[in-house]
Design an enzyme around this catalytic site. Structure first.
Site, PDB file in Angstrom:
ATOM      1  CB  SER A   1      -0.825   0.047   1.319  1.00  0.00           C
ATOM      2  OG  SER A   1      -0.158  -0.028   2.332  1.00  0.00           O
ATOM      3  CE1 TYR A   2       1.637   7.712  -1.990  1.00  0.00           C
ATOM      4  CE2 TYR A   2       1.094   8.602   0.511  1.00  0.00           C
ATOM      5  CZ  TYR A   2       1.712   8.411  -0.954  1.00  0.00           C
ATOM      6  OH  TYR A   2       2.458   9.654  -1.273  1.00  0.00           O
TER       7      TYR A   2
END
Length: 371
Positions: free
Chosen positions: A72-73
């Protein structure tokens, strides 16, 4: 201390052979909590401690994994997972067949299905930005082209699984030993029965996917029981001196910057890289020797006499001269002055620019609106 030492030695007699008796053993149940959701600062700190990555290298590898859709980010301040239990369960199901931590993921799925654990965990802090860093796909080492990407992905995946797991429960054992008129204590640790099991839900704790955390406990079997006689091999008093604090590690620097609000989670790696590149600080090993990227671990960029912009330009020119052995390289070496070669090139470039300008003016004059 000296009087106690003499008393202990008198207890053993002239022939040595000291023996201490175990007066009592106490047990207390302890709990070691697992990690919370991984934010950017936790990622930088863990990568520096476990992998030896510099903050800039960590973010570069994390961004490559993010753009590939594997994690994820990587820029977030939150450590609490959002209220999306089905999404976490679906991601866990993809990791159930992983060769390294698939068994632990399957045990977590069973515990969540039986409602023995909360999904998502209630620990952590939600800053309102992005969720904690977590794997979005289950991949193996052969699926990634670079070794650094796999090492960082494995760290993210294991920390993510550990943050969903229950804490580690263990026993802290303390034995009281008497030798003459003196009393000594010895402490060791051992896992609880449920932490040592091998069933679907037994042995389910965060250290199962983070085994390096068990080194903090120094686990071994109980060595003492009440009434035992223990042979003492040596009795001595050690003297020491206070020492000045050591230089900051990169992980400690990241933690200090976060604690004192110096920069943000996104700018901390840039700040650290800037002070290294501008030679305000240097990164060394434990013996004080400069550490470079070529030595492994991503520890800065070494040091040298290239502190100015001019010096770095000369350094790039020398590196290019050694790397490319062609007509251009021979010309640079024969000139003896790289500035003369660059200057002649600039003069030729200027004359060509003037010629292009004259041709463009003539074209505009002839064509009217042509530019």
């Amino acid at each position: 201390a000296t009087a106690a030492l003499q008393a202990c030695r008198r207890t053993g007699g002239t022939g040595g052979g000291w023996r201490a008796s175990v007066e009592g053993v106490s047990f207390s149940r302890k709990t070691m909590p697992g990690p919370q959701g991984m934010n950017t600062v936790a990622l930088l700190t863990a990568a520096a401690n476990s992998l030896g990555f510099s903050p800039a290298k960590t973010m570069a590898v994390a961004e490559a994994l993010y753009t590939s859709g594997i994690i994820s980010y990587p820029r977030t301040e939150s450590t609490a997972y959002p209220e999306s239990g089905p999404e976490l369960a679906d991601t866990l199901s993809h990791h159930a067949s992983h060769p390294l931590w698939g068994r632990h993921a399957s045990a977590l799925i069973a515990a969540f299905s039986a409602r023995h654990l909360d999904l998502p965990p209630r620990a952590g802090l939600d800053k309102g930005d992005h969720p904690p860093i977590a794997p979005t796909r289950s991949v193996t080492q052969h699926a990634l082209h670079r070794a650094d990407e796999w090492r960082l992905y494995e760290l993210v995946a294991r920390t993510w699984l550990a943050s969903l797991s229950p804490p580690l429960r263990y026993w802290e054992n303390t034995a009281s030993l008497s030798l003459g008129s003196e009393t000594f204590t010895y402490t060791w640790h051992s896992l609880c029965e449920e932490a040592e099991g091998a069933g679907a839900e037994s042995g389910l704790h965060f250290a199962a996917v983070m085994p390096w955390r068990l080194k903090e406990l120094a686990l071994h079997a109980p060595p003492f029981r009440q009434g035992d006689a223990v042979e003492v091999q040596d009795v001595r008093v050690e003297r020491g001196r206070t020492r000045p604090p050591t230089a900051l590690k990169e992980a400690e620097l990241v933690a200090c910057m976060d604690r004192h609000a110096i920069g943000t989670d996104a700018s901390i790696p840039t700040h650290i890289s800037n002070i290294i590149d501008r030679f305000y600080v240097r990164v060394t090993d434990t013996e004080g020797n400069p550490w470079s990227e070529e030595q492994g671990g991503g520890r800065g960029r070494g040091e040298g006499a290239w502190g100015t912009r001019k010096g770095r330009s000369r350094r790039r020119w020398r590196r290019r001269e050694c790397k490319h052995w062609g007509q251009r390289g021979r010309k640079f070496r024969s000139s003896g002055r790289p500035g003369a070669a660059w200057g002649s090139r600039r003069r030729r470039r200027g004359r060509s620019a003037e010629a292009d300008g004259e041709a463009g003016t003539a074209a505009v004059g002839a064509g009217g609106s042509r530019a």
